[in-house]
Structure formats: C-alpha cells, structure tokens
Design a protein around this motif. Structure first.
Motif, PDB file in Angstrom:
ATOM      1  N   ALA A   1      38.629  41.899  69.763  1.00 26.16           N
ATOM      2  CA  ALA A   1      39.359  41.309  70.888  1.00 26.16           C
ATOM      3  C   ALA A   1      39.312  42.328  72.013  1.00 26.16           C
ATOM      4  CB  ALA A   1      40.803  41.008  70.501  1.00 26.16           C
ATOM      5  N   PHE A   2      38.722  41.947  73.140  1.00 21.76           N
ATOM      6  CA  PHE A   2      38.664  42.809  74.315  1.00 21.76           C
ATOM      7  C   PHE A   2      39.926  42.508  75.113  1.00 21.76           C
ATOM      8  CE2 PHE A   2      34.372  42.140  72.786  1.00 21.76           C
ATOM      9  CZ  PHE A   2      33.897  43.444  72.707  1.00 21.76           C
ATOM     10  N   VAL A   3      40.743  43.531  75.349  1.00 18.96           N
ATOM     11  CA  VAL A   3      42.107  43.332  75.815  1.00 18.96           C
ATOM     12  C   VAL A   3      42.366  44.060  77.138  1.00 18.96           C
ATOM     13  CG1 VAL A   3      44.546  43.528  75.155  1.00 18.96           C
ATOM     14  CG2 VAL A   3      42.807  43.183  73.377  1.00 18.96           C
ATOM     15  N   ALA A   4      42.943  43.334  78.097  1.00 19.60           N
ATOM     16  CA  ALA A   4      43.304  43.896  79.405  1.00 19.60           C
ATOM     17  C   ALA A   4      44.539  44.788  79.269  1.00 19.60           C
ATOM     18  CB  ALA A   4      43.564  42.767  80.393  1.00 19.60           C
ATOM     19  N   ASP A   5      44.825  45.550  80.314  1.00 18.70           N
ATOM     20  CA  ASP A   5      45.954  46.478  80.318  1.00 18.70           C
ATOM     21  C   ASP A   5      47.286  45.808  79.995  1.00 18.70           C
ATOM     22  OD1 ASP A   5      44.300  48.577  80.895  1.00 18.70           O
ATOM     23  OD2 ASP A   5      45.040  48.913  82.930  1.00 18.70           O
ATOM     24  N   ASP A   6      47.460  44.551  80.393  1.00 20.31           N
ATOM     25  CA  ASP A   6      48.736  43.859  80.161  1.00 20.31           C
ATOM     26  C   ASP A   6      48.795  43.187  78.787  1.00 20.31           C
ATOM     27  OD1 ASP A   6      47.082  41.657  80.456  1.00 20.31           O
ATOM     28  OD2 ASP A   6      48.278  40.726  82.039  1.00 20.31           O
ATOM     29  N   GLY A   7      47.768  43.365  77.948  1.00 22.87           N
ATOM     30  CA  GLY A   7      47.763  42.800  76.611  1.00 22.87           C
ATOM     31  C   GLY A   7      47.073  41.447  76.499  1.00 22.87           C
ATOM     32  N   THR A   8      46.548  40.928  77.607  1.00 23.55           N
ATOM     33  CA  THR A   8      45.863  39.643  77.578  1.00 23.55           C
ATOM     34  C   THR A   8      44.481  39.791  76.954  1.00 23.55           C
ATOM     35  OG1 THR A   8      47.023  38.936  79.575  1.00 23.55           O
ATOM     36  CG2 THR A   8      45.023  37.718  78.992  1.00 23.55           C
ATOM     37  N   ILE A   9      44.169  38.919  75.997  1.00 19.41           N
ATOM     38  CA  ILE A   9      42.843  38.921  75.381  1.00 19.41           C
ATOM     39  C   ILE A   9      41.859  38.321  76.380  1.00 19.41           C
ATOM     40  CG2 ILE A   9      41.390  38.008  73.526  1.00 19.41           C
ATOM     41  CD1 ILE A   9      43.917  37.998  71.732  1.00 19.41           C
ATOM     42  N   VAL A  10      40.876  39.106  76.780  1.00 23.30           N
ATOM     43  CA  VAL A  10      39.865  38.683  77.747  1.00 23.30           C
ATOM     44  C   VAL A  10      38.820  37.816  77.052  1.00 23.30           C
ATOM     45  CG1 VAL A  10      38.021  39.523  79.266  1.00 23.30           C
ATOM     46  CG2 VAL A  10      40.256  40.675  79.229  1.00 23.30           C
ATOM     47  N   ASN A  11      38.311  38.286  75.920  1.00 31.83           N
ATOM     48  CA  ASN A  11      37.366  37.514  75.112  1.00 31.83           C
ATOM     49  C   ASN A  11      37.346  38.067  73.703  1.00 31.83           C
ATOM     50  OD1 ASN A  11      35.779  39.727  76.526  1.00 31.83           O
ATOM     51  ND2 ASN A  11      34.135  38.979  75.188  1.00 31.83           N
ATOM     52  N   LEU A  12      36.829  37.259  72.781  1.00 28.72           N
ATOM     53  CA  LEU A  12      36.713  37.615  71.371  1.00 28.72           C
ATOM     54  C   LEU A  12      35.242  37.581  70.978  1.00 28.72           C
ATOM     55  CD1 LEU A  12      39.563  35.311  70.066  1.00 28.72           C
ATOM     56  CD2 LEU A  12      39.641  37.799  70.092  1.00 28.72           C
ATOM     57  N   ALA A  13      34.859  38.448  70.041  1.00 27.77           N
ATOM     58  CA  ALA A  13      33.482  38.451  69.546  1.00 27.77           C
ATOM     59  C   ALA A  13      33.490  38.660  68.036  1.00 27.77           C
ATOM     60  CB  ALA A  13      32.670  39.556  70.223  1.00 27.77           C
TER      61      ALA A  13
ATOM     62  N   SER B   1      24.749  44.176  70.380  1.00 30.78           N
ATOM     63  CA  SER B   1      25.900  44.537  71.212  1.00 30.78           C
ATOM     64  C   SER B   1      26.797  43.330  71.455  1.00 30.78           C
ATOM     65  CB  SER B   1      25.434  45.077  72.564  1.00 30.78           C
ATOM     66  OG  SER B   1      24.903  46.359  72.404  1.00 30.78           O
ATOM     67  N   HIS B   2      28.094  43.573  71.414  1.00 34.42           N
ATOM     68  CA  HIS B   2      29.118  42.576  71.729  1.00 34.42           C
ATOM     69  C   HIS B   2      29.978  43.218  72.814  1.00 34.42           C
ATOM     70  CE1 HIS B   2      28.024  40.306  68.119  1.00 34.42           C
ATOM     71  NE2 HIS B   2      27.875  41.507  67.569  1.00 34.42           N
ATOM     72  N   CYS B   3      30.011  42.602  74.003  1.00 32.36           N
ATOM     73  CA  CYS B   3      30.633  43.250  75.165  1.00 32.36           C
ATOM     74  C   CYS B   3      31.808  42.459  75.713  1.00 32.36           C
ATOM     75  CB  CYS B   3      29.594  43.434  76.263  1.00 32.36           C
ATOM     76  SG  CYS B   3      28.171  44.439  75.752  1.00 32.36           S
ATOM     77  N   SER B   4      32.665  43.180  76.423  1.00 32.39           N
ATOM     78  CA  SER B   4      33.785  42.538  77.102  1.00 32.39           C
ATOM     79  C   SER B   4      33.263  41.737  78.291  1.00 32.39           C
ATOM     80  CB  SER B   4      34.803  43.587  77.563  1.00 32.39           C
ATOM     81  OG  SER B   4      34.224  44.529  78.436  1.00 32.39           O
ATOM     82  N   ALA B   5      33.928  40.611  78.565  1.00 33.91           N
ATOM     83  CA  ALA B   5      33.528  39.739  79.674  1.00 33.91           C
ATOM     84  C   ALA B   5      33.889  40.351  81.026  1.00 33.91           C
ATOM     85  CB  ALA B   5      34.186  38.373  79.526  1.00 33.91           C
TER      86      ALA B   5
ATOM     87  N   GLU C   1      40.004  45.568  66.848  1.00 34.80           N
ATOM     88  CA  GLU C   1      39.173  44.994  65.790  1.00 34.80           C
ATOM     89  C   GLU C   1      40.060  44.600  64.616  1.00 34.80           C
ATOM     90  OE1 GLU C   1      34.819  47.098  66.389  1.00 34.80           O
ATOM     91  OE2 GLU C   1      36.147  47.905  64.842  1.00 34.80           O
ATOM     92  N   MET C   2      39.857  43.357  64.157  1.00 33.19           N
ATOM     93  CA  MET C   2      40.578  42.820  62.999  1.00 33.19           C
ATOM     94  C   MET C   2      39.545  42.201  62.062  1.00 33.19           C
ATOM     95  SD  MET C   2      43.886  43.325  63.597  1.00 33.19           S
ATOM     96  CE  MET C   2      44.743  42.206  62.511  1.00 33.19           C
ATOM     97  N   ASN C   3      39.966  41.923  60.815  1.00 33.90           N
ATOM     98  CA  ASN C   3      39.085  41.207  59.898  1.00 33.90           C
ATOM     99  C   ASN C   3      38.645  39.907  60.564  1.00 33.90           C
ATOM    100  OD1 ASN C   3      38.969  42.760  57.386  1.00 33.90           O
ATOM    101  ND2 ASN C   3      41.171  42.414  57.313  1.00 33.90           N
ATOM    102  N   GLN C   4      37.374  39.552  60.375  1.00 40.30           N
ATOM    103  CA  GLN C   4      36.850  38.340  60.998  1.00 40.30           C
ATOM    104  C   GLN C   4      37.662  37.131  60.536  1.00 40.30           C
ATOM    105  OE1 GLN C   4      32.671  36.367  60.567  1.00 40.30           O
ATOM    106  NE2 GLN C   4      32.544  38.098  61.984  1.00 40.30           N
ATOM    107  N   GLY C   5      38.011  36.294  61.498  1.00 38.29           N
ATOM    108  CA  GLY C   5      38.790  35.103  61.211  1.00 38.29           C
ATOM    109  C   GLY C   5      40.276  35.270  61.441  1.00 38.29           C
ATOM    110  N   TRP C   6      40.762  36.505  61.579  1.00 38.02           N
ATOM    111  CA  TRP C   6      42.197  36.739  61.753  1.00 38.02           C
ATOM    112  C   TRP C   6      42.713  36.013  62.995  1.00 38.02           C
ATOM    113  CZ3 TRP C   6      45.862  38.568  65.067  1.00 38.02           C
ATOM    114  CH2 TRP C   6      47.107  38.874  64.522  1.00 38.02           C
ATOM    115  N   PHE C   7      42.052  36.162  64.115  1.00 35.26           N
ATOM    116  CA  PHE C   7      42.496  35.520  65.363  1.00 35.26           C
ATOM    117  C   PHE C   7      42.383  34.000  65.255  1.00 35.26           C
ATOM    118  CE2 PHE C   7      41.207  39.808  66.638  1.00 35.26           C
ATOM    119  CZ  PHE C   7      42.311  40.219  67.370  1.00 35.26           C
TER     120      PHE C   7
END
Length: 161
Positions: free
Chosen positions: A103-115, A124-128, A136-142
């Motif tokens: 989960a790519f996360v902004a300063d305020d805690g908002t998830i920008v994108n997931l990969a 490579s998996h990059c932030s939007a 990073e969490m186990n796949q499927g957690w989100f």
C-alpha cells in the motif's frame, strides 16, 4: 575369486561426509532465516476497525532488506517503510518468499494505490504519485477488508504530519 573390500576406515567415511553435507545445508537455511529482519521497532496502525502491528523500516539498510527471507508473517502484522521525503517509490520482491500487497500511503494516511506482488519476482511496483510511506501486508489482507485506494490508515506516523 573373493571380492576386494575397502578397509573398514573407508566404509565409515561416507556417513561422515553425509553428516557434514546435511550440517552445511542446515547452516545455509539458518543463515537465510538470520537475514530476515525480525527485531525492528514496531508501531500500531489502524485501518478502520482493523489493527496492524507494523515493523518500521526507516534506515536505508532496513528498507533495502525489508521482508526478505521471511517464510511466514502473522495476518495482523506488516512492515511500514518510511522515507525521508515523498517520492515515487518502487518495490520488487528479490529474495522475498511471501506474496505481499504494498500500500503506497500519503503523509495523511490515505492509500494512494495498492500493488499485489509475487514471491521472488523482480518486476517493479510503483506508487501512482509521490509518497513517503509504503505498508507491506500479506497478499489479500487489504482486499479481504474491502480497503482500496482512498481508504485511510491511522496511527502515529500519519498524525505527526
């Protein structure tokens, strides 16, 4: 004709060689597990009503190693990567044995994108957009919790800014 037998000392060397080989294999497995970071500082995060216990990888070496060499991770645990400033962050799975979701996360805690990321895959998996945090969490957690881009994480790192 009588077969020639090797001296008894030669016959006993094979079990010793096998024992040495098995010992070396066990040492290699132990070294791989030792490479896993298990004792980083931890922080408690929240995703709605869900609690996350995240190890914090903040130093460059900690971020570089990440979750490499781990064979398992409890479902409520993850790793929070903290960077000095927002930037496009890209991750890959070299030496990482677990399927993960970043989960790519902004300063305020908002998830920008997931990969979703596959074990041992070097794609490579990059932030939007530029972010300072990656969780990073186990796949499927989100997905199991219905968390998508736009969802908000809470906890000390996000309230400090």
């Amino acid at each position: 004709m009588t077969p020639i037998r090797p001296p008894s000392s030669s016959r006993s060397i094979l079990p010793r060689l096998l024992a040495i080989g098995l010992g070396l294999a066990a040492s290699a497995v132990a070294l791989a597990q030792e490479g896993a970071q298990m004792h980083l500082p931890r922080v408690e995060l929240r995703a709605g009503m869900h609690r996350i216990e995240a190890q914090v990888a903040q130093a460059p070496q900690e971020r570089q190693t990440g979750l490499m060499h781990r064979r398992e991770m409890p479902q409520h645990e993850g790793m929070l990567f903290v960077f000095e400033q927002p930037a496009t962050q890209c991750f890959w799975m070299r030496n990482t044995l677990l399927p993960l979701t970043a989960a790519f996360v902004a300063d305020d805690g908002t998830i920008v994108n997931l990969a979703d990321m596959k074990p041992l895959d070097e794609s490579s998996h990059c932030s939007a957009k530029p972010v300072r945090y990656v969780l990073e969490m186990n796949q499927g957690w989100f997905a199991k919790r219905g968390l998508k881009a736009g969802a908000k994480l809470g906890g000390q790192p996000f309230s400090a800014r």
